[in-house]
Design a protein around this motif. Structure first.
Motif, short mmCIF file in Angstrom:
data_model
loop_
_atom_site.label_atom_id
_atom_site.label_comp_id
_atom_site.label_asym_id
_atom_site.label_seq_id
_atom_site.Cartn_x
_atom_site.Cartn_y
_atom_site.Cartn_z
N GLU A 1 0.56 -12.22 -1.83
CA GLU A 1 1.86 -11.55 -1.90
C GLU A 1 2.06 -10.60 -0.73
OE1 GLU A 1 3.65 -8.32 -4.90
OE2 GLU A 1 3.50 -10.32 -5.79
N CYS A 2 1.00 -9.92 -0.31
CA CYS A 2 1.12 -8.97 0.78
C CYS A 2 -0.25 -8.79 1.44
CB CYS A 2 1.66 -7.62 0.29
SG CYS A 2 0.64 -6.89 -1.01
N ALA A 3 -0.25 -8.07 2.57
CA ALA A 3 -1.51 -7.87 3.29
C ALA A 3 -1.44 -6.60 4.12
CB ALA A 3 -1.80 -9.06 4.18
N PHE A 4 -2.61 -5.94 4.25
CA PHE A 4 -2.76 -4.78 5.13
C PHE A 4 -3.76 -5.14 6.23
CE2 PHE A 4 -1.24 -2.72 1.29
CZ PHE A 4 -0.37 -1.77 1.78
N VAL A 5 -3.29 -5.09 7.46
CA VAL A 5 -4.18 -5.28 8.61
C VAL A 5 -4.42 -3.89 9.19
CG1 VAL A 5 -4.46 -6.33 10.87
CG2 VAL A 5 -3.31 -7.61 9.04
N ILE A 6 -5.60 -3.34 8.89
CA ILE A 6 -5.92 -1.95 9.26
C ILE A 6 -6.65 -1.95 10.59
CG2 ILE A 6 -7.07 0.16 8.51
CD1 ILE A 6 -6.88 -0.93 5.63
N LYS A 7 -6.00 -1.37 11.61
CA LYS A 7 -6.57 -1.32 12.95
C LYS A 7 -7.41 -0.06 13.16
CE LYS A 7 -2.68 -4.07 14.56
NZ LYS A 7 -1.49 -4.14 15.43
N SER A 8 -7.04 1.01 12.49
CA SER A 8 -7.81 2.26 12.51
C SER A 8 -7.35 3.08 11.31
CB SER A 8 -7.57 3.04 13.81
OG SER A 8 -6.26 3.56 13.85
N LEU A 9 -7.96 4.24 11.11
CA LEU A 9 -7.58 5.07 9.97
C LEU A 9 -6.20 5.70 10.12
CD1 LEU A 9 -10.97 6.87 9.18
CD2 LEU A 9 -9.95 4.90 8.03
N THR A 10 -5.63 5.57 11.30
CA THR A 10 -4.29 6.12 11.53
C THR A 10 -3.28 5.04 11.93
OG1 THR A 10 -4.88 6.61 13.83
CG2 THR A 10 -5.17 8.38 12.20
N GLU A 11 -3.67 3.78 11.81
CA GLU A 11 -2.74 2.71 12.21
C GLU A 11 -3.03 1.44 11.40
OE1 GLU A 11 -1.34 0.14 16.16
OE2 GLU A 11 -2.95 1.64 16.31
N TYR A 12 -1.98 0.87 10.87
CA TYR A 12 -2.12 -0.41 10.16
C TYR A 12 -0.77 -1.13 10.18
CZ TYR A 12 0.33 1.62 6.10
OH TYR A 12 1.26 2.20 5.28
N THR A 13 -0.80 -2.42 9.84
CA THR A 13 0.42 -3.21 9.72
C THR A 13 0.48 -3.78 8.30
OG1 THR A 13 0.32 -3.85 12.04
CG2 THR A 13 1.75 -5.15 10.61
N TYR A 14 1.63 -3.59 7.66
CA TYR A 14 1.82 -4.09 6.30
C TYR A 14 2.68 -5.34 6.34
CZ TYR A 14 3.45 -4.25 1.42
OH TYR A 14 3.75 -4.64 0.13
N TYR A 15 2.16 -6.45 5.84
CA TYR A 15 2.89 -7.72 5.82
C TYR A 15 3.31 -8.06 4.39
CZ TYR A 15 1.20 -8.56 10.58
OH TYR A 15 0.94 -8.47 11.93
N VAL A 16 4.56 -8.43 4.24
CA VAL A 16 5.06 -8.88 2.94
C VAL A 16 6.19 -9.85 3.19
CG1 VAL A 16 6.71 -6.95 2.74
CG2 VAL A 16 5.90 -8.12 0.67
N ASN A 17 6.31 -10.85 2.36
CA ASN A 17 7.33 -11.88 2.57
C ASN A 17 8.73 -11.34 2.27
OD1 ASN A 17 8.09 -14.43 3.37
ND2 ASN A 17 7.82 -15.37 1.38
N ASP A 18 8.94 -10.91 1.04
CA ASP A 18 10.22 -10.31 0.64
C ASP A 18 9.95 -8.89 0.20
OD1 ASP A 18 11.82 -12.65 1.03
OD2 ASP A 18 10.98 -13.46 -0.83
N LEU A 19 10.48 -7.92 0.92
CA LEU A 19 10.24 -6.52 0.61
C LEU A 19 11.10 -6.09 -0.57
CD1 LEU A 19 8.74 -3.94 1.41
CD2 LEU A 19 10.69 -3.37 2.87
N SER A 20 10.44 -5.74 -1.67
CA SER A 20 11.15 -5.33 -2.88
C SER A 20 11.76 -3.95 -2.70
CB SER A 20 10.20 -5.32 -4.07
OG SER A 20 10.78 -4.69 -5.18
#
Length: 412
Positions: A105-124
């Motif tokens: 359903e969703c995913a967190f790609v954490i690059k560091s403790l102060t940066e990440y990307t949140y992926y989701v298909n349809d944002l509720s």
């Protein structure tokens, strides 16, 4: 009194024999039973934790060169208990494809403790996952910074998560708890008045259109007629409400152990006795007031087709009271000047004064004044309604004007 008893018995029998009345009551009772037994049934049917985990939506977490990676992963698992959190070793493109393919359903790609990307298909509209992740990573970053500065892990944990003790003392009313009591009263009165008030007006108009009213009015006291019709409709409504809420009360006590997590449900069925008494008083008085108005207006309609148009002013009157109360509840200002004024106006006081009693501290003399005004108004409106009912026999043809009704009342 004998005439009143006969009319009451006849009208009440008509309500209880009505197929629509029986059907609606049975439907509501069955619906209540299904809702309150659902947690018990669902737990007995699907109590296997493994099955529940399989049905949970998947959340992917990918950490890329993050310090204290294990702690971050554990924090995500703890914070997102409604998800099946899976640590992914795939690259970013593969993770995105899994979400597109609805494998996750969703995913967190954490690059560091102060940066990440949140992926989701349809944002509720109610998606707060990113906000939760922000707090997790903030805590992890602070912990990491403390460890780097030589602060022991246990001490750092105590600093980040201090145990705060507090005591709340409510000297007045707990608005959060009583909020639901006010809404129950508002919507119950709203539904009953609109449904049964319309039924009273329709019954009166039916008698008039069939000329039955002309025969009845010559042999029966008009006050007994209108009071019998209104009281019978009130009793029918109470019987229906007792059947529905009585079933709900019994089902709740049977399934109390399975509903322990639902604080809202528990608070409704643990209503304080004084709140229940006030609810019944204002509910009955409010219903009688509007039912008399509906009955009086119904007697002025010459045809059943005119009922909806004729009762519209009374319906709008109650809707105004309803809107004033709901907006005040939503804003939290139940003791505003408008609400205080409406507490003494009989057409608005049944729901407004009860809301104030439930949600704030109201002086005893204010309640007494409001109830006395409401009782006097019910009696006065009842007497006037009886005169309009008697005069309505002569008002055929087009919908009469207010001046015509007043003249007819004076002659009645």
């Amino acid at each position: 009194m004998k005439q009143f008893g006969k009319i009451l018995k006849f009208e009440l029998k008509g309500y209880l024999a009505n197929k629509v009345f029986i059907g609606v009551t049975v439907f509501l009772v069955v619906a209540i039973v299904c809702v309150l037994f659902f947690p018990r049934i669902s737990e007995s049917v699907g109590s296997d934790d493994a099955v529940n985990t399989e049905n949970m939506p998947v959340m992917l977490v990918h950490c890329d060169q993050v310090d204290n990676e294990a702690a971050v992963k554990n924090a995500f698992v703890s914070a997102f208990s409604e998800y099946s959190v899976v640590v992914s070793g795939d690259n970013e493109e593969a993770i995105k494809q899994e979400i597109i393919d609805e494998k996750a359903e969703c995913a967190f790609v954490i690059k560091s403790l102060t940066e990440y990307t949140y992926y989701v298909n349809d944002l509720s509209l109610y998606d707060v996952n990113a906000s939760v992740a922000d707090e997790i990573l903030k805590s992890a970053y602070r912990m990491s910074a403390m460890l780097e500065n030589g602060i022991p892990a246990e001490e750092a944990s105590q600093i980040l998560n201090p145990q705060i003790q507090h005591t709340s003392v409510t000297l007045g009313k707990d608005q959060m708890q009583n909020f639901f009591y006010a809404y129950i009263m508002i919507f119950a009165l709203y539904m009953v008045i609109l449904i049964y008030g319309q039924m009273v007006a329709t019954n009166v108009a039916s008698e008039k259109s069939s000329r039955a009213m002309e025969l009845l009015i010559t042999s029966v006291n008009p006050t007994s007629m209108i009071f019998g019709k209104v009281v019978s409709s009130c009793l029918a409504g109470l019987i229906q409400l007792v059947a529905v809420f009585g079933t709900a009360f019994v089902c709740y006590n049977i399934n109390k152990a399975y509903l322990s997590d639902l604080d809202i449900v528990a608070s409704i069925f643990n209503m304080p006795a004084h709140i229940l008494v006030y609810m019944l008083v204002f509910f009955l008085l409010g219903f009688f007031l509007y039912a008399f108005l509906y009955g009086a207006i119904g007697s002025t309609a010459s045809k059943l087709e005119d009922i909806n148009t004729s009762v519209m002013p009374v319906t709008f009157l109650f809707i105004i009271a309803f809107m004033v109360d709901v907006f005040s509840l939503a804003s939290g200002s139940v003791d505003s000047i408008l609400m205080k004024i409406c507490s003494y106006i009989p057409f608005t006081s049944p729901i407004v004064m009860f809301t104030r009693i439930a949600m704030s501290t109201v002086s005893a003399y204010e309640i007494v004044i409001s109830v006395v005004i409401l009782i006097a108004s019910v009696i006065g409106v009842g007497v006037v309604s009886a005169k309009i009912y008697r005069a309505g026999v002569l008002l055929y043809g087009a919908t009469p004007k207010l001046s015509t009704i007043i003249k007819a009342i004076k002659k009645a």
